[in-house]
Design an enzyme around this catalytic site. Structure first.
Site, PDB file in Angstrom:
ATOM      1  N   TYR A   1      -1.355 -75.261  11.589  1.00 22.83           N
ATOM      2  CA  TYR A   1      -0.950 -75.467  12.928  1.00 22.83           C
ATOM      3  C   TYR A   1      -1.424 -75.187  13.698  1.00 22.83           C
ATOM      4  O   TYR A   1      -1.189 -76.169  15.266  1.00 22.83           O
ATOM      5  CB  TYR A   1       0.996 -75.032  12.891  1.00 22.83           C
ATOM      6  CG  TYR A   1       1.683 -75.912  12.203  1.00 22.83           C
ATOM      7  CD1 TYR A   1       1.942 -75.700  10.964  1.00 22.83           C
ATOM      8  CD2 TYR A   1       2.795 -76.014  12.794  1.00 22.83           C
ATOM      9  CE1 TYR A   1       2.400 -76.110   9.839  1.00 22.83           C
ATOM     10  CE2 TYR A   1       3.599 -76.258  11.989  1.00 22.83           C
ATOM     11  CZ  TYR A   1       3.150 -76.855  11.234  1.00 22.83           C
ATOM     12  OH  TYR A   1       5.014 -77.501   9.510  1.00 22.83           O
TER      13      TYR A   1
ATOM     14  N   LYS B   1      -2.666 -69.582  -2.155  1.00 24.36           N
ATOM     15  CA  LYS B   1      -3.573 -70.495  -2.922  1.00 24.36           C
ATOM     16  C   LYS B   1      -4.596 -69.540  -2.948  1.00 24.36           C
ATOM     17  O   LYS B   1      -6.234 -70.142  -3.087  1.00 24.36           O
ATOM     18  CB  LYS B   1      -4.004 -71.653  -2.338  1.00 24.36           C
ATOM     19  CG  LYS B   1      -4.329 -72.366  -2.987  1.00 24.36           C
ATOM     20  CD  LYS B   1      -3.435 -73.034  -4.244  1.00 24.36           C
ATOM     21  CE  LYS B   1      -3.921 -74.131  -4.930  1.00 24.36           C
ATOM     22  NZ  LYS B   1      -3.511 -74.401  -6.106  1.00 24.36           N
TER      23      LYS B   1
ATOM     24  N   ASP C   1       1.878 -73.598  -6.071  1.00 25.72           N
ATOM     25  CA  ASP C   1       1.843 -74.777  -6.278  1.00 25.72           C
ATOM     26  C   ASP C   1       2.986 -74.355  -8.297  1.00 25.72           C
ATOM     27  O   ASP C   1       4.245 -75.186  -7.439  1.00 25.72           O
ATOM     28  CB  ASP C   1       1.268 -75.582  -7.041  1.00 25.72           C
ATOM     29  CG  ASP C   1      -0.006 -74.587  -7.804  1.00 25.72           C
ATOM     30  OD1 ASP C   1      -0.181 -73.454  -7.599  1.00 25.72           O
ATOM     31  OD2 ASP C   1      -1.231 -75.013  -8.705  1.00 25.72           O
TER      32      ASP C   1
ATOM     33  N   ASP D   1       6.592 -73.978   5.676  1.00 22.27           N
ATOM     34  CA  ASP D   1       7.515 -75.734   6.118  1.00 22.27           C
ATOM     35  C   ASP D   1       7.592 -75.810   4.742  1.00 22.27           C
ATOM     36  O   ASP D   1       9.102 -76.464   4.979  1.00 22.27           O
ATOM     37  CB  ASP D   1       6.055 -76.259   6.621  1.00 22.27           C
ATOM     38  CG  ASP D   1       6.750 -77.583   7.850  1.00 22.27           C
ATOM     39  OD1 ASP D   1       8.070 -77.484   7.832  1.00 22.27           O
ATOM     40  OD2 ASP D   1       6.093 -78.304   7.369  1.00 22.27           O
TER      41      ASP D   1
ATOM     42  N   ASP E   1      11.960 -76.308   3.009  1.00 27.48           N
ATOM     43  CA  ASP E   1      12.316 -77.737   2.946  1.00 27.48           C
ATOM     44  C   ASP E   1      13.194 -77.476   1.700  1.00 27.48           C
ATOM     45  O   ASP E   1      14.163 -78.082   1.252  1.00 27.48           O
ATOM     46  CB  ASP E   1      11.801 -79.104   3.310  1.00 27.48           C
ATOM     47  CG  ASP E   1      12.082 -78.221   4.187  1.00 27.48           C
ATOM     48  OD1 ASP E   1      11.886 -78.622   5.854  1.00 27.48           O
ATOM     49  OD2 ASP E   1      12.081 -80.613   5.388  1.00 27.48           O
TER      50      ASP E   1
HETATM   51  C1  IPM Z   1      10.187 -76.983  11.248  1.00 31.42           C
HETATM   52  C2  IPM Z   1       9.597 -78.164  11.955  1.00 31.42           C
HETATM   53  C3  IPM Z   1       8.669 -78.459  12.714  1.00 31.42           C
HETATM   54  C4  IPM Z   1       7.418 -77.538  11.941  1.00 31.42           C
HETATM   55  C5  IPM Z   1       8.388 -79.117  13.145  1.00 31.42           C
HETATM   56  C6  IPM Z   1       9.115 -80.211  14.133  1.00 31.42           C
HETATM   57  C7  IPM Z   1       7.410 -79.152  13.886  1.00 31.42           C
HETATM   58  O1  IPM Z   1       9.647 -79.290  10.390  1.00 31.42           O
HETATM   59  O2  IPM Z   1      10.628 -76.225  12.044  1.00 31.42           O
HETATM   60  O3  IPM Z   1      10.416 -76.553   9.575  1.00 31.42           O
HETATM   61  O4  IPM Z   1       6.612 -78.350  11.129  1.00 31.42           O
HETATM   62  O5  IPM Z   1       7.476 -76.339  11.773  1.00 31.42           O
HETATM   63 MG    MG Z   2       9.416 -78.103   8.727  1.00 29.54          MG
END
Ligand code: IPM
Ligand code: MG
Length: 367
Positions: free
Chosen positions: A141, A189, A221, A245, A249
């Site tokens: 990032y 990894k 993985d 990240d 999710d």
């Molecule tokens: C998160 C989001 C952010 C990230 C984006 C919006 C930049 O996906 O907070 O998980 O990638 O960190």
């Molecule tokens: Mg995210």
């Protein structure tokens, strides 16, 4: 308790969910006699529109001068074609960097009341309670060099970590584990990446200072698969920025909706609280967005920036009770086909419940 909170509603559903989180905080202040001050500022697409930059100077200085920052979401379709510093997301990343919170805590739990909202079997998710500790200021990032080549035919990013960056976030993970089930799973990894080999070695070294905490390593993985097949097995999950990240999710599937997840970015001078979900432009402005992630971020704010643990717990309990009443937004209709309520109705239910819980607790302490 006095608390100055900078509120950054941002884009898409950000303003709708943030409004509910602020209402919950204001209720806590009113009932418990705290003085919380809120000041709103622009970020993301809304800021590009009005100030010509996703992170205006005024926004940043207000954040740096406050006790905590509560953010909604950034991202707007209009800017999808933009690159670099003119993307709404660039404002968020610059803010994270300026506030210095390198440890991003993302709690994920399976709520009994909405177990039917997860596509996973109830017996698989039962008892799951994971704290993802995502390194937030390093890796792909932020590391240089990075660029899209002039000819537009190739591009590159750099994954870089220093021992110091790994150590500081590892300490947060081990300390959090001590307040929980004393188990850290470090995800990397290391079979391919040098950064992961350094990560593994550094985390192993740091763990020696926490002999009471059990450490295990996992490759990202296979961990992505294990987390979803045996989620109850994990406690604290420590990982680098991009893996965190993606895994967070994925982890939202365990609790039934990404709209439930909250986060706290701690370790720097000012902590930042934001739901994990994005700006969801497809449902923005319709009053149907799930406010629980933002509300739970407000609970984290009270816990980590104000030390108001009881108040934070009452917010959590109010969320659970609201879920149990079946008062939920459309993303939580589930296999039981609950009738969806709007963002405001769900928020108001939490506000009323938290007020009741806090009042009865105060009455109890008074006798
Ligand atoms: C998160 C989001 C952010 C990230 C984006 C919006 C930049 O996906 O907070 O998980 O990638 O960190
Ligand atoms: Mg995210």
């Amino acid at each position: 308790m006095k608390l100055q909170v900078t509120v950054l509603p941002g884009d898409g559903i950000g303003p709708e969910v943030t409004r509910q989180a602020v209402a919950v905080l204001q209720t806590v202040a009113d009932v418990c006699g705290h003085d919380f001050q809120f000041e709103s500022h622009r970020i993301g697409g809304t800021a590009i529109e009005q100030d010509g930059t996703p992170l205006p100077e005024r926004t940043l200085s207000a954040c740096l001068a406050s006790d905590a920052v509560l953010l909604g979401a950034v991202g707007a379709r209009k800017y999808d074609h933009c690159t670099g510093a003119m993307r709404p997301e660039a404002g968020l990343l610059a803010l994270r960097q300026a506030l210095g919170g390198y440890a991003n805590l993302r709690p994920v739990q399976a709520y009994d009341a909405i177990a039917d909202c997860s596509p996973l079997r109830e017996d698989v998710i039962r008892g799951a309670n994971i704290l993802i500790v995502r390194e937030l200021l390093g890796g792909l990032y932020f590391a240089q060099p990075r660029a899209l080549d002039q000819d537009g035919l190739s591009a590159y990013n750099t994954m870089r970590y220093s021992v110091e960056e790994i150590e500081r976030v590892a300490h947060v993970a081990f300390r959090e584990a001590r307040t929980r089930r004393k188990h850290v799973t470090s995800v990397d990894k290391a079979n391919v990446l040098e950064t992961s080999q350094l990560w593994r070695r550094t985390v192993t070294e740091t763990a020696k200072q926490y002999p009471d905490v059990k450490l295990e390593h996992a490759l990202v993985d296979s961990f992505a698969m294990q987390m979803i097949t045996t989620p109850a097995r994990y406690d604290v999950v420590l990982t680098e920025n991009l893996f965190g990240d993606i895994l967070s999710d994925e982890a939202s599937v365990i609790c039934g909706s990404l709209g439930m997840l909250a986060s706290a970015s701690i370790g720097g001078p000012v902590a930042l609280y934001e739901p994990v979900h994005g700006s969801a432009p497809d449902i923005a402005g319709r009053g149907v967005a799930n406010p629980f992630g933002a509300i739970q971020s407000a609970a984290l704010l009270l816990r980590y920036s104000a030390g108001l643990i009881e108040e934070a717990e009452k917010i959590q309990e109010s969320v659970q009770r609201t879920l149990a009443r079946g008062l939920v937004t459309a993303d939580l209709a589930g296999r039981r086909k609950r009738l969806p309520s709007g963002t405001d109705a769900v928020g108001e239910a939490v506000v009323e419940t938290v007020a009741d819980l806090l009042r009865s607790q105060m009455a109890y302490h008074a006798v």
